[in-house]
Scaffold this active site. Sequence first.
Site, mmCIF file in Angstrom:
data_model
loop_
_atom_site.group_PDB
_atom_site.id
_atom_site.type_symbol
_atom_site.label_atom_id
_atom_site.label_comp_id
_atom_site.label_asym_id
_atom_site.label_seq_id
_atom_site.Cartn_x
_atom_site.Cartn_y
_atom_site.Cartn_z
ATOM 1 N N ASP A 33 -1.857 -13.991 -15.777
ATOM 2 C CA ASP A 33 -1.836 -15.496 -15.079
ATOM 3 C C ASP A 33 -1.629 -16.435 -16.022
ATOM 4 O O ASP A 33 -2.529 -16.852 -16.769
ATOM 5 C CB ASP A 33 -3.086 -15.583 -14.218
ATOM 6 C CG ASP A 33 -3.343 -14.571 -13.061
ATOM 7 O OD1 ASP A 33 -2.309 -14.697 -12.243
ATOM 8 O OD2 ASP A 33 -4.099 -13.824 -12.960
ATOM 9 N N MET A 35 -1.571 -20.280 -16.492
ATOM 10 C CA MET A 35 -1.927 -21.581 -15.980
ATOM 11 C C MET A 35 -1.642 -22.718 -16.986
ATOM 12 O O MET A 35 -2.052 -22.699 -17.954
ATOM 13 C CB MET A 35 -3.207 -21.738 -15.349
ATOM 14 C CG MET A 35 -3.429 -20.455 -14.563
ATOM 15 S SD MET A 35 -4.963 -20.355 -13.629
ATOM 16 C CE MET A 35 -5.065 -18.762 -13.022
ATOM 17 N N MET A 66 1.821 -20.393 -13.004
ATOM 18 C CA MET A 66 1.711 -21.222 -12.219
ATOM 19 C C MET A 66 1.377 -22.839 -13.012
ATOM 20 O O MET A 66 0.472 -23.085 -13.501
ATOM 21 C CB MET A 66 -0.077 -20.988 -11.801
ATOM 22 C CG MET A 66 -0.200 -19.899 -10.903
ATOM 23 S SD MET A 66 -1.613 -19.202 -11.056
ATOM 24 C CE MET A 66 -1.348 -17.834 -12.152
ATOM 25 N N MET A 135 0.243 -15.457 -1.914
ATOM 26 C CA MET A 135 -1.088 -15.756 -2.728
ATOM 27 C C MET A 135 -1.974 -15.786 -1.265
ATOM 28 O O MET A 135 -1.807 -16.108 -0.206
ATOM 29 C CB MET A 135 -1.139 -17.267 -2.971
ATOM 30 C CG MET A 135 -0.522 -17.621 -4.570
ATOM 31 S SD MET A 135 -0.984 -16.193 -5.794
ATOM 32 C CE MET A 135 -2.721 -16.765 -6.149
ATOM 33 N N GLY A 140 -5.376 -20.573 -9.383
ATOM 34 C CA GLY A 140 -6.297 -21.412 -10.356
ATOM 35 C C GLY A 140 -7.265 -20.373 -10.732
ATOM 36 O O GLY A 140 -7.654 -20.606 -12.112
ATOM 37 N N PHE A 141 -8.057 -19.637 -10.105
ATOM 38 C CA PHE A 141 -9.061 -18.990 -10.222
ATOM 39 C C PHE A 141 -9.363 -17.503 -9.812
ATOM 40 O O PHE A 141 -8.855 -17.454 -8.754
ATOM 41 C CB PHE A 141 -10.543 -19.896 -9.931
ATOM 42 C CG PHE A 141 -10.510 -21.228 -10.465
ATOM 43 C CD1 PHE A 141 -10.937 -21.473 -11.552
ATOM 44 C CD2 PHE A 141 -9.801 -22.217 -9.627
ATOM 45 C CE1 PHE A 141 -10.795 -22.959 -12.021
ATOM 46 C CE2 PHE A 141 -9.783 -23.507 -10.138
ATOM 47 C CZ PHE A 141 -10.428 -23.912 -11.457
ATOM 48 N N GLY A 142 -9.931 -16.700 -10.740
ATOM 49 C CA GLY A 142 -10.568 -15.273 -9.992
ATOM 50 C C GLY A 142 -11.710 -15.487 -9.035
ATOM 51 O O GLY A 142 -12.247 -16.633 -9.133
ATOM 52 N N GLY A 143 -11.941 -14.393 -8.358
ATOM 53 C CA GLY A 143 -13.201 -14.338 -7.694
ATOM 54 C C GLY A 143 -13.426 -15.107 -6.515
ATOM 55 O O GLY A 143 -14.510 -15.386 -5.944
ATOM 56 N N GLY A 174 -5.170 -12.236 -4.944
ATOM 57 C CA GLY A 174 -6.339 -13.046 -4.573
ATOM 58 C C GLY A 174 -7.441 -12.366 -3.733
ATOM 59 O O GLY A 174 -7.085 -12.235 -2.572
ATOM 60 N N GLY A 175 -8.337 -12.255 -3.938
ATOM 61 C CA GLY A 175 -9.626 -11.615 -3.225
ATOM 62 C C GLY A 175 -9.167 -10.051 -2.632
ATOM 63 O O GLY A 175 -9.964 -9.822 -1.761
ATOM 64 N N SER A 196 -11.328 -9.513 -10.045
ATOM 65 C CA SER A 196 -12.772 -9.433 -10.295
ATOM 66 C C SER A 196 -12.967 -7.930 -9.742
ATOM 67 O O SER A 196 -14.013 -7.447 -10.220
ATOM 68 C CB SER A 196 -13.541 -10.553 -9.333
ATOM 69 O OG SER A 196 -12.526 -10.913 -8.334
HETATM 70 C C1 DX5 Z 1 -5.306 -16.537 -9.006
HETATM 71 C C2 DX5 Z 1 -4.539 -15.574 -9.726
HETATM 72 C C3 DX5 Z 1 -5.187 -14.292 -9.816
HETATM 73 C C4 DX5 Z 1 -6.625 -13.893 -9.887
HETATM 74 C C5 DX5 Z 1 -7.033 -13.053 -8.824
HETATM 75 O O1 DX5 Z 1 -4.785 -18.068 -9.506
HETATM 76 O O2 DX5 Z 1 -3.330 -15.826 -9.781
HETATM 77 O O3 DX5 Z 1 -4.220 -13.202 -10.238
HETATM 78 O O4 DX5 Z 1 -7.016 -13.524 -11.274
HETATM 79 O O5 DX5 Z 1 -8.388 -12.682 -9.155
HETATM 80 P P1 DX5 Z 1 -9.102 -12.094 -7.829
HETATM 81 O O6 DX5 Z 1 -8.576 -10.598 -7.630
HETATM 82 O O7 DX5 Z 1 -10.595 -12.122 -8.327
HETATM 83 O O8 DX5 Z 1 -9.191 -13.094 -6.700
HETATM 84 ZN ZN ZN Z 2 -1.954 -14.184 -10.320
#
Ligand code: DX5
Ligand code: ZN
Length: 213
Positions: A33, A35, A66, A135, A140-143, A174-175, A196
Site C-alpha cells: 500500500d 500512500m 493511493m 475497495m 488509508g488505514f488497515g483494520g 479491506g476488512g 490485520s
Molecule cells: C487500506 C489498504 C488495505 C489495508 C487492508 O487503504 O488498501 O490494503 O491494509 O487492511 P485490513 O485487511 O486490515 O482491512
Molecule cells: Zn491496499
Amino acid sequence: MLIAPSILSADFGNLAQDVKAICEGGCDFVHVDVMDGHFVPNLTIGPVVVEAVAKAATKPLDIHLMVENNTFFVDLFAPLKPEFISFHIEEEKHPHRLVQKIRSLGIRPAITLNPHTPPEAIEFLLEDVDMVLLMSVNPGFGGQKFISSVLERAQRLKALIEKRNPNCLIEVDGGVTDKNIRLLEEAGVDVVVAGSFVYKHPEGVKTAIAALK
Ligand code: DX5
Ligand code: ZN
C-alpha cells in the site's frame, strides 16, 4: 481464492522477516500500500522500502497506489518489476493512457475503485486491464470495518467482466476475514487483500492464510 496479505499491518521493524513469513506461509501476492498523504490521510512507503520488500519476497508484488500523481509513482516503482500496479480511478484524468503505459513497462495494469464508485464507471477500460480492485473500506488505514455493499458491486463487475474481458481478475481490499471470504467468493471475487486478519492472527500468518484459503 488467491490471497494477497497487506504488509501495512506488518511490523515495520522486522519487515523482511514479516514479508518472508507470508511468502513461506502460502500467500499468492505481497500487497504493498503506497500512500502519499494527499489522496489519502496517511503516508506509507516509497521505493527504498519497497525495494527491500521486493528483495525479501519470493512471491510477486501487488502495488496499490493511493496517490495524487499516478504517473510519477508508476515511474518510481516500475524498476522493481511488480506483477501488478493499481491506481484509483477517482484520481486519474487519463486512465486509458496510464493503463497502456503500465503495460508498456511490462507490468500488469489494474484499476482501483473506492467504496462509492460503481463498476460501470470503468466498463470501457475492462478490455485493457488485468485486474480491478474494489475497495471494501475507505483507503488509508488497515483494520477498518468491511463495507458489505462491495458484494453487490462485485456481482455487477463480474457481469461486466464476462461481457468485456473474462480474463480480468476481481480483487477486494479491506476488512476481509475468514467470516466474509465465502460471500466474496460467491460474488465472483478472485483475489482478496487481508492486512490485520493475517498479521494480527493469534496463531500466526501461516494459519491465517490457511484459514482464508
Ligand atoms: C487500506 C489498504 C488495505 C489495508 C487492508 O487503504 O488498501 O490494503 O491494509 O487492511 P485490513 O485487511 O486490515 O482491512
Ligand atoms: Zn491496499
